[in-house]
Enzyme design. Structure first.
Site, PDB file in Angstrom:
ATOM      1  N   HIS A 179      26.099   2.414 -17.976  1.00  0.00           N
ATOM      2  CA  HIS A 179      27.029   1.183 -19.001  1.00  0.00           C
ATOM      3  C   HIS A 179      26.043   0.589 -18.938  1.00  0.00           C
ATOM      4  O   HIS A 179      24.949  -0.285 -18.562  1.00  0.00           O
ATOM      5  CB  HIS A 179      28.201   0.544 -17.857  1.00  0.00           C
ATOM      6  CG  HIS A 179      29.182   1.632 -17.633  1.00  0.00           C
ATOM      7  ND1 HIS A 179      29.560   1.695 -16.264  1.00  0.00           N
ATOM      8  CD2 HIS A 179      29.835   2.169 -17.915  1.00  0.00           C
ATOM      9  CE1 HIS A 179      31.005   2.671 -16.057  1.00  0.00           C
ATOM     10  NE2 HIS A 179      30.526   3.263 -17.782  1.00  0.00           N
ATOM     11  N   GLU A 202      29.579  -2.563  -9.765  1.00  0.00           N
ATOM     12  CA  GLU A 202      28.221  -1.067 -10.407  1.00  0.00           C
ATOM     13  C   GLU A 202      27.975  -2.335 -10.282  1.00  0.00           C
ATOM     14  O   GLU A 202      27.626  -3.420 -10.521  1.00  0.00           O
ATOM     15  CB  GLU A 202      28.047  -0.762 -11.086  1.00  0.00           C
ATOM     16  CG  GLU A 202      29.015  -0.747 -12.629  1.00  0.00           C
ATOM     17  CD  GLU A 202      29.049  -0.194 -13.860  1.00  0.00           C
ATOM     18  OE1 GLU A 202      29.001  -0.252 -14.552  1.00  0.00           O
ATOM     19  OE2 GLU A 202      28.926   1.569 -13.025  1.00  0.00           O
TER      20      GLU A 202
END
Length: 300
Positions: free
Chosen positions: A256, A218
């Site tokens: 995150h 990511e």
């Protein structure tokens, strides 16, 4: 074969008497995991009752420390369901006791604490492998689960999976359930984690039963770029990839804590290009990534 955990792994749960610890102990047992006890200093000497994968009621002893649990049970793996404020101390205790694998599920662990516990493990000779924090853990389907990954969405197979994202781990396992997985490992998306993409790639490369690898990354940081360089130089097995965050706005943390883009560094496009330059086929969506893997497996 598998990496890091298998049917012979003896697992303890730090925080076994808490709500999350109790719930997921039950689920890990149902997945076939050999759980041998738990740790809670305030409830040492008691037992907790659960049902194993065969439907048999079992009593698991609660120990006052990880060291005592290892001494009495021979445990090699600990799964920590401990509040963020106490996670560092729980990790230090497991490292001091010499646990081989520590899986930290806890979300919201301060980055400073993560840095300290990682440095502490290194100072002790890196005898304890850490997975997490803020991760779903690791599963070798039909053998053992250390974490919170649903155990019934895929079976045993020849694909190795390493992912920053928990939910994308689950989706990829489901998308490729017809082929199955040797091991699936969610490493977590915090800025500082234990086991990395590269650690998992190296283990999958060495595992004779893993025929191909899916790597999910990511935005944020440079872990995927470093993994791409490692793949180019060290991995002979086919790898497909997916990078989450192509539509993320610059400078904004997404999901995150580690998923933040600064300028051109850490963008999904930059990661995609690095992976493709290393020979990794990168899907635009998780489903397309799964199709790429299915195509590769059909030709092996």
């Amino acid at each position: 074969m598998s990496i890091f955990i298998n049917k012979d792994s003896k697992v303890i749960v730090q925080g076994i008497t808490g709500g999350e610890g109790s719930k997921h102990t039950a689920r890990m047992l149902a997945a076939g995991t050999q759980i041998v006890g738990g740790v809670n200093a305030r409830k040492a000497g008691t037992v907790v009752t659960h049902t194993d994968s065969a439907g048999k009621e079992i009593e698991l002893p609660v120990f006052g420390s990880v060291a005592a649990a290892i001494q009495q049970t021979g445990a090699t793996v600990s799964v920590a369901f401990v509040p963020p404020a106490f996670t560092k101390d729980a990790a230090f205790e497991a490292i001091d006791a010499g646990i081989e694998l520590l899986v930290i599920i806890t979300e919201g662990v301060p980055v400073k604490d993560s840095a300290e516990l990682w440095a502490y493990a290194k100072s002790k000779g890196n005898k304890t492998r850490i997975i997490g924090p803020n991760c779903p853990g690791i599963i070798t389907p039909t053998e053992a689960l250390a974490g919170i990954t649903p155990a019934d969405i895929t079976g045993k197979g020849s694909i190795g999976l390493v992912s920053k994202s928990g939910t994308l781990t689950y989706q990829m396992m489901f998308e490729l359930k017809d082929i199955g997985f040797s091991t699936a490992i969610g490493i977590g998306g915090d800025p500082i984690i234990g086991t990395t993409h590269i650690d998992a790639l190296q283990a999958f490369e060495a595992d004779p039963e893993t025929k191909a690898i899916v790597m999910i990354g990511e935005i944020g940081g440079d872990a995927e770029e470093r993994a791409a360089e490692f793949i180019k130089n060290n991995v002979t097995k086919p790898v497909v990839g997916y990078v989450a965050g192509f539509t993320a706005p610059e400078g904004k943390t997404m999901g995150h804590a580690g998923a933040i883009v600064s300028g051109s560094a850490g963008t999904a496009q930059a990661k995609k290009e690095a992976l493709e330059a290393a020979g990794v086929r990168v899907g635009k969506t998780p489903t397309e990534t799964a199709e790429l893997m299915r195509e590769i497996i059909s030709k092996l």
